[in-house]
Design an enzyme around this catalytic site. Structure first.
Site, PDB file in Angstrom:
ATOM      1  N   ASP A 478      13.353  48.064  38.150  1.00 16.81           N
ATOM      2  CA  ASP A 478      11.966  48.143  37.726  1.00 16.81           C
ATOM      3  C   ASP A 478      11.799  49.501  37.045  1.00 16.81           C
ATOM      4  O   ASP A 478      12.624  50.402  37.230  1.00 16.81           O
ATOM      5  CB  ASP A 478      11.044  48.026  38.939  1.00 16.81           C
ATOM      6  CG  ASP A 478       9.576  48.114  38.572  1.00 16.81           C
ATOM      7  OD1 ASP A 478       9.208  47.619  37.496  1.00 16.81           O
ATOM      8  OD2 ASP A 478       8.806  48.690  39.360  1.00 16.81           O
ATOM      9  N   LYS A 479      10.751  49.672  36.241  1.00  8.42           N
ATOM     10  CA  LYS A 479      10.577  50.946  35.535  1.00  8.42           C
ATOM     11  C   LYS A 479       9.628  51.889  36.272  1.00  8.42           C
ATOM     12  O   LYS A 479      10.051  52.898  36.828  1.00  8.42           O
ATOM     13  CB  LYS A 479      10.059  50.709  34.110  1.00  8.42           C
ATOM     14  CG  LYS A 479       9.976  52.009  33.287  1.00  8.42           C
ATOM     15  CD  LYS A 479       9.406  51.775  31.907  1.00  8.42           C
ATOM     16  CE  LYS A 479       7.897  51.587  31.964  1.00  8.42           C
ATOM     17  NZ  LYS A 479       7.158  52.819  32.291  1.00  8.42           N
ATOM     18  N   THR A 480       8.361  51.515  36.307  1.00  8.98           N
ATOM     19  CA  THR A 480       7.354  52.417  36.855  1.00  8.98           C
ATOM     20  C   THR A 480       7.553  52.579  38.357  1.00  8.98           C
ATOM     21  O   THR A 480       7.586  51.604  39.104  1.00  8.98           O
ATOM     22  CB  THR A 480       5.937  51.876  36.570  1.00  8.98           C
ATOM     23  OG1 THR A 480       5.815  51.623  35.167  1.00  8.98           O
ATOM     24  CG2 THR A 480       4.885  52.875  36.995  1.00  8.98           C
ATOM     25  N   GLY A 835       8.936  47.460  45.611  1.00 11.95           N
ATOM     26  CA  GLY A 835       8.181  46.478  46.363  1.00 11.95           C
ATOM     27  C   GLY A 835       7.158  45.794  45.491  1.00 11.95           C
ATOM     28  O   GLY A 835       7.317  45.654  44.279  1.00 11.95           O
ATOM     29  N   ALA A 836       6.055  45.365  46.109  1.00 12.42           N
ATOM     30  CA  ALA A 836       4.933  44.735  45.409  1.00 12.42           C
ATOM     31  C   ALA A 836       5.420  43.595  44.513  1.00 12.42           C
ATOM     32  O   ALA A 836       5.908  42.589  44.995  1.00 12.42           O
ATOM     33  CB  ALA A 836       4.140  45.780  44.631  1.00 12.42           C
ATOM     34  N   ASN A 837       5.313  43.762  43.178  1.00 10.81           N
ATOM     35  CA  ASN A 837       5.654  42.689  42.251  1.00 10.81           C
ATOM     36  C   ASN A 837       7.146  42.391  42.183  1.00 10.81           C
ATOM     37  O   ASN A 837       7.562  41.427  41.547  1.00 10.81           O
ATOM     38  CB  ASN A 837       5.152  43.034  40.841  1.00 10.81           C
ATOM     39  CG  ASN A 837       3.650  43.095  40.776  1.00 10.81           C
ATOM     40  OD1 ASN A 837       2.971  42.437  41.551  1.00 10.81           O
ATOM     41  ND2 ASN A 837       3.120  43.890  39.871  1.00 10.81           N
ATOM     42  N   ASP A 838       7.964  43.234  42.811  1.00 10.78           N
ATOM     43  CA  ASP A 838       9.418  43.039  42.758  1.00 10.78           C
ATOM     44  C   ASP A 838       9.949  42.259  43.954  1.00 10.78           C
ATOM     45  O   ASP A 838      11.152  42.027  44.042  1.00 10.78           O
ATOM     46  CB  ASP A 838      10.131  44.397  42.695  1.00 10.78           C
ATOM     47  CG  ASP A 838       9.636  45.251  41.544  1.00 10.78           C
ATOM     48  OD1 ASP A 838       9.470  44.701  40.453  1.00 10.78           O
ATOM     49  OD2 ASP A 838       9.402  46.453  41.746  1.00 10.78           O
TER      50      ASP A 838
END
Length: 1249
Positions: A478-480, A835-838
């Site tokens: 992921d980037k951010t 986490g979250a969207n990943d």
């Protein structure tokens, strides 16, 4: 493209959960008397061995004792999941009178469906993996019991008034207790489960043989060790179960509505779907999944997502018109309105005495937390080639044992031995050939690796996945928050007041555009927790840039005539109106990664109307904005920022109609208002790379580990970051893959390949292919193109995945799809995110690593407390070390068994055997200690390009074992024959006492003892995957002790010691030294062969090429695709036209922006009807002095010290001119030609649009 997701269903087979992740094939069975009798007859004559076999494979027992039948008649069902795991369940019946609706029927058809299902008052069901399956008489199939999360209209939840006590009890019969119960198994149950496992059954068999063969001391030691091992296993199992139970199982008191204003406190165990609960104002730990229907909640979802940033939950949108097709509830789409089980509600936001209510959706194991617990209890099997090959190798060892069996029988029959002796000797040979301690030995390296990871702050909830980490050859990032910092720096604002960009503003003190300031101050999900403003880092940066103050009034501090959970105002107020600039956030539409935006509805204090502010991805915001408000050079300006790696957020605004009142506002959907927006401008933020990112990416690239960026951010921003962190070399070419969906029936979908380099570069017509100095290229595409390619160009997916490096604007499901696609091409995939969207991708990958402050998160197998990607090479290094250790230990244990097998066969030739103490010294003192300390060697600091071996059925390991065994066989045979020629030699004479003490025994035992030490050293590999053997001090010490003991008993053992270990010492010390010399030669030869022959890279390459040519299937799928691409220089057909990237992106956005129903005339008519209804039902929104009947009078009156007089403002409509927007542009101004409501107070304008 290889198959991803559940396998395709076969014709003629029955399934439950079709086309879902938990898809299982189901078959019905009923008892068959004759088959049962026959089976039990054979069980009796085999003394229970057949029953033991059926205990290990219970599905075969069902097939053997039952006959297949239809599911309608079945008393037992067999289920097989997509990983070939079998489950059997008993079909039960229970009385059921509650109206019941499963997922296959909608709410409107509930009555007829229920009557047909429950006609006889009984329901048939079975439970598998903690989930209940109900028999549907109409569909003639078992269907999964669902909560209220399927096939429900959003309006359904607002119609719920609470369940009466009797109704609640009836539903509990169907859904069971709302508890995720993890049982602690009784000691006796764990004991029998352990004892009856194949490992301990083989141990019992071996010990019985050893006792029968008078190996009393050795057998007793094995019994003691096995018993101790079982006790430890029982203790650890119960300890783990208790820890899991204490973590998972919890209960509390909830207040539920019993209809009207009747509320009752009940245990959370009694909650059922359909209950209306009150969320406590002081917060709570959710014990069920519930959809919010009133009030707001601030929730910490770190247990589920691994991300501890507070999340705001808002009420579910409530449709306004029955004439319009009602929106159906979707738990993924509406996740921002759902309080999930296991999450912590920190605070609630409410108005006055109103309650924060939620409707229970799912309970027990049906909840999100229940799904995670089920994934722990019933994990996906680790389908790892190394694990599969171990069974093949054990089969090979068993085959060798059968050859030894035949050899022994022939030899002993020729010698005239009794039948009992023949049976014992042959069975003894079987116990030697197949090492019973192999499973335990293979776990040693994993245990040490897990301990090292824990010391490094990386926690693992799935230790069996550590070995797989050693094979990872592609990592998705992921980037951010992963590659870049969580925090950002506000760089500039690019305002666009009249559809034209003005000069950017870098000093926020010079920002005077009130609309942009209001948007930055209100369009966020920040909240106050423990006196501190907390929330998403991007929101924090944006809010702090305008230097406003956020307040969250309680029930006695509301100065608006409505529920306003958040109020913002400037830190330094201006003029004589201390509260005229206050803005209340009336409604919040939380950020959705699928919608790529969030919005808020606000009202300025004293204004007559509401405003809508929207923030999100620039492409999404412009698609929702009026064309005349979007600058013509929008894509050029956006590209100028994103190419430098800046994070760009777009802002938009819309003045809502004046007649729209608060009551209707709370029921409006975001689609109805997030249209026809006025584009305000861009926020430009600098999202710096973490200092550890570039070195780690370079380290992975040096190790030939492919890096992929999969992010939800803008494409050009992602490309800039990819180049900056060296994921893409400066000389490498990036090709944008632009896929356009069909626009109508006449235009087919299109795909285009465009260079993403500087627009001033020109290409000749014959350079369509990438025939440049550097022929390396990378594909980059967005989530929109990904979806089109998956649907319309599946044949290109494999090539896109193999060459793709940057995937931007990817949604959570698309991230998981990418991981699955990589796995389908034989890649071993790692995924690193915050986490979250990943979460989906983290769980799907072979090794998912979550960057979280939590010590361990169920969001992924690995959790790093240090939020940098340094954990990735660390996990890979530990995985490689653990895999090489497991490989080495396996070869060591296999050679140990074969070496002992050779020793026994040699001694069988003269009718002798190893003594009781010989076995004790070899198995316990030498082999067991060495196999434990063997795995303590740590990983090498550097990652190399070479991957560790992960297949035992390959040329290298097979040749290694064969070469070593040839050496050990030659040395043992030489020593056995050499001792026969010594002048002091006395031949062994068979005796009835089975006294095996002899020179032959001594020669074989002593040389084999050195051989076990030699094999441990030879297979204990160091570089490139592990540290040198000398770094493992315990292993070196262990070798030294074993070697010292062997030297002592070889050269001149004390007579007492020789008698104890049943050893006939050599009478000649010179001969004993010759024996030591032979052992030394054996050691040097084994190490040299293993190091310079078996580990020779040239030899490996030759073998690899040989097998590659003779066995094409041995080549990985992705390697074949890479060869295909390399052999076709005309692909990809890159566009030869030198078109600006801005034009390319503009075309892509236009192609994908298809107006939806809510953005067309019917949607607008609904909004207009809403306004008319609002005007007819209630008065228009009052000024501050007015109150809404029955709601705000008390709240407003209780805050008189800050209430404004009605004489302060007079309201009228006029055209609004914006103030100066850019540095040095004194004469620059812009206007938006929309009528607005403005208050004129003391010579100063306060505008509410």
């Amino acid at each position: 493209m290889a198959q991803t997701g559940p396998p395709p269903m076969k014709a003629g087979r029955l399934y439950v959960n079709p086309e879902e992740e938990d898809q299982m094939e189901i078959s019905g069975f009923r008892p068959h008397t004759l088959k049962t009798a026959v089976v039990w007859f054979f069980i009796i004559i085999t003394v229970g061995l057949l029953r033991l076999f059926f205990y290990w494979l219970p599905h075969l027992f069902i097939k053997a004792t039952h006959s297949r039948c239809s599911l309608a008649e079945a008393t037992t069902v067999l289920l097989k999941d997509q990983w070939k795991q079998w489950f059997n369940s008993t079909v039960k019946t229970q009385e059921q009178t509650v109206p019941f609706k499963n997922s296959q029927t909608v709410h409107q058809s509930q009555t007829s469906n229920e009557s047909s299902k429950q006609r006889d008052g009984l329901i048939r069901f079975f439970i598998c993996k903690k989930i209940k399956y109900i028999w549907d008489k109409e569909m003639k199939e078992f269907t999964r019991l669902r909560g209220f999360d399927k096939d429900r209209a959003c309006s359904f939840f607002y119609q719920q008034t609470g369940l009466a006590y009797d109704e609640q009890r009836k539903r509990q019969v169907l859904y069971g207790i709302n508890s995720i119960r993890v049982h602690v198994a009784p000691i006796i149950k764990i004991l029998f489960k352990e004892v009856l496992s194949p490992f301990y059954v083989f141990q019992v068999f071996s010990v019985s043989v050893w006792f029968a063969d008078d190996y009393t001391i050795y057998a007793s030691c094995i019994v003691f060790i096995s018993g101790l091992s079982i006790i430890i296993t029982i203790y650890q199992t119960r300890k783990m179960q208790r820890a899991l139970r204490s973590t998972i199982t919890s209960s509390t008191i909830f207040t539920v509505c019993r209809g009207g204003d009747v509320y009752e406190d009940i245990s959370s165990d009694d909650l059922v779907p359909g209950d209306v609960i009150e969320v406590p104002r002081h917060g709570c730990m959710m014990q069920c999944d519930a959809v919010l229907v009133s009030g707001n909640c601030i929730v910490n979802e770190s247990m589920l997502t691994g991300e501890s940033v507070p999340v705001t939950k808002t009420p579910l949108p409530n449709p306004l018109h029955a004439s319009r097709q009602e929106a159906m509830f979707d738990i993924k789409k509406h996740s921002r309105h759902v309080l999930f089980c296991g999450t912590h509600v920190i605070q609630t936001r409410y108005y006055g005495s109103h309650k924060v209510n939620a409707v229970v959706l799912r309970s027990g194991f049906l909840t999100a937390k229940g799904e995670l617990v089920r994934s722990i209890m019933f994990p996906k099997p680790a389908d790892f080639k190394f694990n599969r090959d171990t069974y093949w190798f054990i089969g090979i060892l068993a085959f060798l044992a059968s050859l030894g069996f035949i050899y022994t029988v022939i030899l002993m029959v020729r010698n005239g031995d009794t039948v009992s002796d023949i049976i014992i000797r042959t069975l003894d040979l079987v116990t030697i050939t197949v090492p019973p301690a192999l499973p335990a030995a293979l776990s040693v390296g994993i245990v040490f690796a897990q301990q090292r990871l824990k010391k490094a702050g990386i926690f693992c909830i799935s230790p069996r996945g550590i070995n797989i980490c050693g094979t990872i050859n592609v990592v998705c990032f992921d980037k951010t928050g992963t590659l870049t910092e969580d925090g950002m720096k506000m760089m500039a604002v690019a305002p666009s007041p009249k559809g034209v960009f003005e000069d950017e503003i870098r000093n926020m003190n010079r920002l005077h555009n009130q609309l942009i300031i209001s948007a930055m101050a209100t369009c966020h999900s920040l909240t106050i927790i423990d006196g501190h403003v907390t929330g998403d880092p991007l929101d924090l940066i944006m809010f702090e840039a305008v230097d406003w103050v956020l307040e969250e009034p309680g029930e006695e501090e509301t100065r608006f005539d409505m529920m306003v959970p958040t109020i913002v105002h400037p830190r330094v107020r201006g003029g004589n109106q201390p509260m005229g600039e206050d803005i209340g956030v009336v409604r919040q539409f939380t950020f959705s990664s699928s919608l790529q935006r969030m919005s808020v509805i606000t009202r300025n204090l004293g204004a007559n109307n509401f405003d809508l502010f929207v923030k999100g991805a620039p492409e999404m915001i412009t698609s929702l904005s009026k064309a005349e408000t979007v600058p013509g050079d929008f894509h050029d300006v956006l590209m100028a920022y994103t190419q430098h790696g800046y994070r760009v957020i777009a802002l938009a605004w819309k003045a809502l109609p004046q007649k729209l009142n608060y009551a209707k506002l709370q029921r409006i959907t975001r689609e109805q208002v997030e249209t026809d927006l006025n584009f305000l401008g861009l926020l430009v933020m600098e999202n710096c790379l973490k200092p550890e990112t570039t070195p780690v990416i370079q380290k992975l690239r040096d190790a030939a580990i492919r890096n992929i960026m999969v992010t939800g951010d803008n494409m050009l921003t992602a490309l800039s970051v990819a180049r900056e962190c060296c994921m893409v070399d400066r000389t490498d070419r990036i090709v944008l893959v632009q896929a356009y969906p069909p626009q109508d029936d006449n235009i087919s979908p299109e795909i285009e390949f465009v260079f993403a380099d500087e627009t001033e570069k020109k290409y000749s017509k014959d350079s369509i292919a990438l025939q440049l100095d550097n022929d390396r290229f990378h594909f980059a595409l967005t989530g929109k193109s990904w979806a089109v390619i998956r649907q319309h160009f599946p044949d290109l997916m494999s090539k896109i995945v193999v060459k793709g490096t940057v995937f931007a604007r990817m949604g959570p499901e698309q991230k998981a799809q990418l991981v699955e696609s990589l796995q389908a091409l034989d890649y071993f995939v790692g995924m690193c995110g915050d986490g979250a969207n990943d979460c989906g991708a983290l769980k799907t990958a072979h090794a998912g690593i979550s960057l979280s402050e939590a010590e361990a998160s169920v969001a992924s197998p690995f959790t790093s407390k240090k939020p940098t990607i340094e954990c990735v090479p660390n996990v890979i290094r530990q995985g490689r070390a653990a895999l090489v250790t497991s490989f080495g230990i396996f070869k060591f244990m296999a050679c140990y068994s074969l070496t002992q097998f050779i020793s026994v066969l040699l001694l069988y030739w003269i009718g002798a055997n190893l003594t009781d103490t010989d076995f004790l010294i070899i198995d316990l003192f030498i082999v067991t200690t060495l196999s434990i300390t063997f795995g303590r060697t740590g990983p090498c600091e550097e990652l190399v390009k070479e991957l560790p071996p992960f297949s035992l059925i390959a040329a290298a390991p097979i040749m290694s074992i064969m070469a070593q065994m040839a050496i050990q066989l030659a040395i043992q045979v030489y020593c056995f024959l050499h001792v026969l020629r010594q002048p002091w030699f006395v031949p062994y004479i068979e005796n009835e006492d089975d006294n095996y003490v002899s020179y032959e025994n001594s020669a074989v035992f002593l040389v084999s003892s050195y051989q076990y030490i030699t094999l441990a050293v030879a297979f204990s590999k160091g570089a490139p995957f592990r540290k040198p053997i000398f770094s493992n001090y315990l292993f070196i010490m262990n070798i030294a002790i074993c070697l010292a003991v062997c030297l002592l008993v070889t050269i001149q053992p004390p007579q007492g010691l020789a008698d104890i270990i049943e050893l006939l010492a050599f009478p000649s010390i010179p001969y004993a030294m010759v024996h030591v010399g032979i052992a030394l030669f054996n050691c040097l030869l084994s190490i040299l062969v293993e190091t310079y022959v078996m580990d020779n890279t040239s030899l490996h390459e030759s073998c690899r090429n040989f097998f590659k040519n003779s066995l094409p299937s041995a080549q990985t799928k992705y390697a074949a695709i890479e060869e295909d691409i390399a052999g076709n220089p005309s692909w990809p057909p890159v566009s030869q036209s030198a078109v600006s990237l801005a034009v390319v992106f503009q075309r892509l956005d236009s192609a994908h922006h298809v107006p939806k129903d809510l953005n067309t005339a019917p949607g607008k008519e609904i909004l207009e009807d809403l306004i008319e209804d609002s005007d007819a039902e209630t008065r228009s929104i009052k000024s501050l002095s007015g109150v809404t009947p029955g709601h705000t009078q008390n709240a407003a009156a209780s805050y008189t010290q800050r209430q404004l007089s009605t004489e302060v403002g007079h309201h009228y409509t006029e055209q609004f001119e914006t103030p100066l927007l850019s540095d040095g542009a004194a004469n620059s101004s812009g206007g938006i030609d929309n009528p607005v409501v403005t208050s004129f107070d003391d010579g100063r304008y306060t505008t509410s649009l």
